[in-house]
Design an enzyme around this catalytic site. Sequence first.
Site, PDB file in Angstrom:
ATOM      1  N   ARG A  16       0.828  -1.212   0.000  1.00 14.34           N
ATOM      2  CA  ARG A  16       0.000   0.000   0.000  1.00 14.34           C
ATOM      3  C   ARG A  16       0.864   1.264   0.000  1.00 14.34           C
ATOM      4  O   ARG A  16       0.908   2.002  -0.981  1.00 14.34           O
ATOM      5  CB  ARG A  16      -0.964  -0.032   1.214  1.00 14.34           C
ATOM      6  CG  ARG A  16      -2.070   0.990   1.194  1.00 14.34           C
ATOM      7  CD  ARG A  16      -1.674   2.381   1.688  1.00 14.34           C
ATOM      8  NE  ARG A  16      -1.107   2.412   3.019  1.00 14.34           N
ATOM      9  CZ  ARG A  16      -0.505   3.480   3.522  1.00 14.34           C
ATOM     10  NH1 ARG A  16      -0.397   4.601   2.813  1.00 14.34           N
ATOM     11  NH2 ARG A  16       0.031   3.449   4.739  1.00 14.34           N
ATOM     12  N   ASP A  17       1.598   1.495   1.070  1.00 14.50           N
ATOM     13  CA  ASP A  17       2.386   2.737   1.180  1.00 14.50           C
ATOM     14  C   ASP A  17       3.490   2.745   0.127  1.00 14.50           C
ATOM     15  O   ASP A  17       3.787   3.786  -0.467  1.00 14.50           O
ATOM     16  CB  ASP A  17       2.994   2.836   2.592  1.00 14.50           C
ATOM     17  CG  ASP A  17       3.337   4.262   2.997  1.00 14.50           C
ATOM     18  OD1 ASP A  17       3.639   5.066   2.118  1.00 14.50           O
ATOM     19  OD2 ASP A  17       3.316   4.553   4.205  1.00 14.50           O
ATOM     20  N   HIS A 208       5.356   4.378  12.752  1.00 11.10           N
ATOM     21  CA  HIS A 208       5.410   4.318  11.279  1.00 11.10           C
ATOM     22  C   HIS A 208       6.396   5.399  10.828  1.00 11.10           C
ATOM     23  O   HIS A 208       6.053   6.574  10.744  1.00 11.10           O
ATOM     24  CB  HIS A 208       3.989   4.594  10.782  1.00 11.10           C
ATOM     25  CG  HIS A 208       3.794   4.622   9.310  1.00 11.10           C
ATOM     26  ND1 HIS A 208       3.103   3.640   8.618  1.00 11.10           N
ATOM     27  CD2 HIS A 208       4.118   5.534   8.365  1.00 11.10           C
ATOM     28  CE1 HIS A 208       3.036   3.941   7.345  1.00 11.10           C
ATOM     29  NE2 HIS A 208       3.648   5.091   7.155  1.00 11.10           N
ATOM     30  N   HIS A 210       8.935   7.016   8.131  1.00 11.97           N
ATOM     31  CA  HIS A 210       9.572   7.156   6.822  1.00 11.97           C
ATOM     32  C   HIS A 210      11.044   7.502   7.100  1.00 11.97           C
ATOM     33  O   HIS A 210      11.392   7.947   8.191  1.00 11.97           O
ATOM     34  CB  HIS A 210       8.833   8.200   5.982  1.00 11.97           C
ATOM     35  CG  HIS A 210       7.517   7.660   5.482  1.00 11.97           C
ATOM     36  ND1 HIS A 210       7.357   7.189   4.200  1.00 11.97           N
ATOM     37  CD2 HIS A 210       6.327   7.467   6.101  1.00 11.97           C
ATOM     38  CE1 HIS A 210       6.117   6.752   4.053  1.00 11.97           C
ATOM     39  NE2 HIS A 210       5.465   6.910   5.191  1.00 11.97           N
ATOM     40  N   CYS A 241       4.156   9.231   0.645  1.00 15.00           N
ATOM     41  CA  CYS A 241       2.790   9.698   0.415  1.00 15.00           C
ATOM     42  C   CYS A 241       2.832  10.666  -0.769  1.00 15.00           C
ATOM     43  O   CYS A 241       3.604  11.631  -0.752  1.00 15.00           O
ATOM     44  CB  CYS A 241       2.257  10.387   1.662  1.00 15.00           C
ATOM     45  SG  CYS A 241       0.633  11.093   1.398  1.00 15.00           S
ATOM     46  N   ASN A 250       9.229   4.307   3.394  1.00 10.58           N
ATOM     47  CA  ASN A 250       9.223   3.832   4.778  1.00 10.58           C
ATOM     48  C   ASN A 250      10.571   3.178   5.072  1.00 10.58           C
ATOM     49  O   ASN A 250      11.282   2.766   4.161  1.00 10.58           O
ATOM     50  CB  ASN A 250       8.163   2.727   4.950  1.00 10.58           C
ATOM     51  CG  ASN A 250       6.765   3.263   4.930  1.00 10.58           C
ATOM     52  OD1 ASN A 250       6.187   3.413   3.872  1.00 10.58           O
ATOM     53  ND2 ASN A 250       6.234   3.564   6.091  1.00 10.58           N
TER      54      ASN A 250
HETATM   55  P1  HMG Z   1     -12.810  14.565  -2.459  1.00 10.52           P
HETATM   56  O1  HMG Z   1     -12.517  14.873  -3.883  1.00 10.52           O
HETATM   57  O2  HMG Z   1     -12.871  15.713  -1.489  1.00 10.52           O
HETATM   58  O3  HMG Z   1     -14.089  13.643  -2.231  1.00 10.52           O
HETATM   59  O4  HMG Z   1     -11.710  13.541  -1.973  1.00 10.52           O
HETATM   60  P2  HMG Z   1     -15.584  13.671  -2.658  1.00 10.52           P
HETATM   61  O5  HMG Z   1     -16.309  12.944  -1.578  1.00 10.52           O
HETATM   62  O6  HMG Z   1     -16.008  15.053  -3.040  1.00 10.52           O
HETATM   63  O7  HMG Z   1     -15.588  12.730  -3.963  1.00 10.52           O
HETATM   64  C1  HMG Z   1     -14.991  13.138  -5.174  1.00 10.52           C
HETATM   65  C2  HMG Z   1     -14.994  11.958  -6.143  1.00 10.52           C
HETATM   66  O8  HMG Z   1     -14.215  10.882  -5.605  1.00 10.52           O
HETATM   67  C3  HMG Z   1     -16.389  11.382  -6.394  1.00 10.52           C
HETATM   68  O9  HMG Z   1     -16.379  10.871  -7.720  1.00 10.52           O
HETATM   69  C4  HMG Z   1     -16.455  10.224  -5.444  1.00 10.52           C
HETATM   70  O10 HMG Z   1     -17.339   9.230  -5.894  1.00 10.52           O
HETATM   71  C5  HMG Z   1     -15.030   9.707  -5.501  1.00 10.52           C
HETATM   72  P3  HMG Z   1     -16.987  11.730  -8.962  1.00 10.52           P
HETATM   73  O11 HMG Z   1     -18.422  11.993  -8.567  1.00 10.52           O
HETATM   74  O12 HMG Z   1     -16.128  12.970  -9.034  1.00 10.52           O
HETATM   75  O13 HMG Z   1     -16.792  10.796 -10.105  1.00 10.52           O
HETATM   76  N1  HMG Z   1     -14.650   9.010  -4.265  1.00 10.52           N
HETATM   77  C6  HMG Z   1     -14.249   7.726  -4.224  1.00 10.52           C
HETATM   78  N2  HMG Z   1     -14.085   6.798  -5.179  1.00 10.52           N
HETATM   79  C7  HMG Z   1     -13.666   5.577  -4.784  1.00 10.52           C
HETATM   80  N3  HMG Z   1     -13.393   5.266  -3.490  1.00 10.52           N
HETATM   81  C8  HMG Z   1     -13.533   6.157  -2.509  1.00 10.52           C
HETATM   82  C9  HMG Z   1     -13.980   7.453  -2.869  1.00 10.52           C
HETATM   83  N4  HMG Z   1     -14.242   8.560  -2.148  1.00 10.52           N
HETATM   84  C10 HMG Z   1     -14.664   9.504  -3.012  1.00 10.52           C
HETATM   85  N5  HMG Z   1     -13.259   5.832  -1.257  1.00 10.52           N
HETATM   86  C11 HMG Z   1     -10.928  11.749  -0.572  1.00 10.52           C
HETATM   87  C12 HMG Z   1     -11.689  13.060  -0.640  1.00 10.52           C
HETATM   88  C13 HMG Z   1     -10.624  11.454   0.884  1.00 10.52           C
HETATM   89  C14 HMG Z   1     -11.783  10.644  -1.181  1.00 10.52           C
HETATM   90  C15 HMG Z   1      -9.616  11.906  -1.377  1.00 10.52           C
HETATM   91  O14 HMG Z   1      -8.964  13.047  -0.888  1.00 10.52           O
HETATM   92  C16 HMG Z   1      -8.698  10.724  -1.262  1.00 10.52           C
HETATM   93  O15 HMG Z   1      -9.022   9.645  -1.749  1.00 10.52           O
HETATM   94  N6  HMG Z   1      -7.523  10.920  -0.627  1.00 10.52           N
HETATM   95  C17 HMG Z   1      -6.611   9.826  -0.405  1.00 10.52           C
HETATM   96  C18 HMG Z   1      -5.202  10.305  -0.435  1.00 10.52           C
HETATM   97  C19 HMG Z   1      -4.293   9.147  -0.108  1.00 10.52           C
HETATM   98  O16 HMG Z   1      -4.624   8.002  -0.348  1.00 10.52           O
HETATM   99  N7  HMG Z   1      -3.108   9.454   0.437  1.00 10.52           N
HETATM  100  C20 HMG Z   1      -2.158   8.435   0.784  1.00 10.52           C
HETATM  101  C21 HMG Z   1      -2.602   7.609   1.933  1.00 10.52           C
HETATM  102  S1  HMG Z   1      -2.285   8.341   3.512  1.00 10.52           S
HETATM  103  C22 HMG Z   1      -0.601   8.026   3.797  1.00 10.52           C
HETATM  104  O17 HMG Z   1       0.079   7.544   2.937  1.00 10.52           O
HETATM  105  C23 HMG Z   1      -0.026   8.293   5.152  1.00 10.52           C
HETATM  106  C24 HMG Z   1       0.209   7.000   5.950  1.00 10.52           C
HETATM  107  O18 HMG Z   1       1.097   6.133   5.265  1.00 10.52           O
HETATM  108  C25 HMG Z   1       0.802   7.354   7.322  1.00 10.52           C
HETATM  109  C26 HMG Z   1       2.004   8.295   7.254  1.00 10.52           C
HETATM  110  O19 HMG Z   1       2.992   7.973   6.558  1.00 10.52           O
HETATM  111  O20 HMG Z   1       1.922   9.341   7.882  1.00 10.52           O
HETATM  112  C27 HMG Z   1      -1.089   6.252   6.178  1.00 10.52           C
HETATM  113 MG    MG Z   2       3.266   6.288   5.301  1.00  9.20          MG
END
Ligand code: HMG
Ligand code: MG
Length: 299
Positions: A16-17, A208, A210, A241, A250
């Site tokens: 995933r990450d 966690h 990085h 990210c 990581n």
């Molecule tokens: P948004 O654009 O504000 O959301 O995104 P929305 O609710 O307005 O939806 C917009 C569109 O996205 C719509 O589609 C929804 O259907 C679709 P449209 O009508 O435009 O065709 N949508 C989805 N589709 C599939 N699955 C879903 C989903 N949700 C909405 N679940 C949202 C808000 C949170 C969805 C977006 O910002 C997002 O997906 N962000 C994820 C970013 C991400 O994955 N970042 C990396 C992970 S975090 C990380 O890596 C840190 C970690 O490792 C820890 C660390 O290192 O600190 C965990």
């Molecule tokens: Mg991470």
Amino acid sequence: MNAIPEHVRIVEVGPRDGLQNEKTIVPAAIKIELIERLADCGLQTIEATSFVSPKWVPQLADATEVYQGIRKREGVRYPVLVPNLQGYDRARAVGADGVAVFTAASEAFNRKNTNATIDESIDRFVPVLQRAREDGVRVRGYLSTVLGCPFQGDVPLSDVVRVSKRLHELGCAEISLGDTIGVGTPDKARAMLRAVAAEVPMDALAVHFHNTYGHALENITACLEEGVRIVDSSVSGAGGCPYAPGATGNVASEDVVYMLHGMGIETGVDLPRLVETGLWLGRQLGHRNVTSPALAHPG
Ligand code: HMG
Ligand code: MG
């Protein structure tokens, strides 16, 4: 200082990450093979993929195909990331029985990563926690930027503690404290963990790191001394990210396992096999993490 533990649980986040931050999109078949190879190494928690918006993270748009393609092993957990109820429904539709929600300790990063304030992102996943409770699904909560933010800089400890406590009260069984951009140093990591552990039980906390500045292993050691028993890592040090500029991967799982075994701590992981998996992944991605000592001296 706590006694060094006998056992540490590694949460392998590479599929995933690691793969969410690759420039090119890795085929689903490779992702599935990676997850199966990791299970063969003895890893018992493998974060498989992410049911976030495919527009935001196209690298993991094949989450359904990947999750369905894994031959699930007895005794291995395959949690997935979900940002909202829509992601939860997609994950449940393919039978996921563990999910991870995520927010941050810094507003600026959370806005970039989820297009929401911290409170808004929590509001989105409160219904996920409610449904998960009814469905008997285990929820991990990620808290990003616990030691620094790429936009805001320093992050007050009080914010880290406040949001960690909230995640715990909402029902997250485990809270993973993320140094998203790898700016932590041992003393800061220790102080952060100590402050959170004053409010949330230590056995519900994971770390966690990085590895941007190469301090992840020292930070992990400091946190082990502080009492943490769950460590996230990513095979071959892949990861980052896409919404955290400058952040590298990581800490490599191979390096963590090598270090833990050297300290006499069991992980249940077959190190030579993990090293081989890291090398295999490097070949699939067209690069090699030669900075990993375990990779440079397999076996
Ligand atoms: P948004 O654009 O504000 O959301 O995104 P929305 O609710 O307005 O939806 C917009 C569109 O996205 C719509 O589609 C929804 O259907 C679709 P449209 O009508 O435009 O065709 N949508 C989805 N589709 C599939 N699955 C879903 C989903 N949700 C909405 N679940 C949202 C808000 C949170 C969805 C977006 O910002 C997002 O997906 N962000 C994820 C970013 C991400 O994955 N970042 C990396 C992970 S975090 C990380 O890596 C840190 C970690 O490792 C820890 C660390 O290192 O600190 C965990
Ligand atoms: Mg991470």
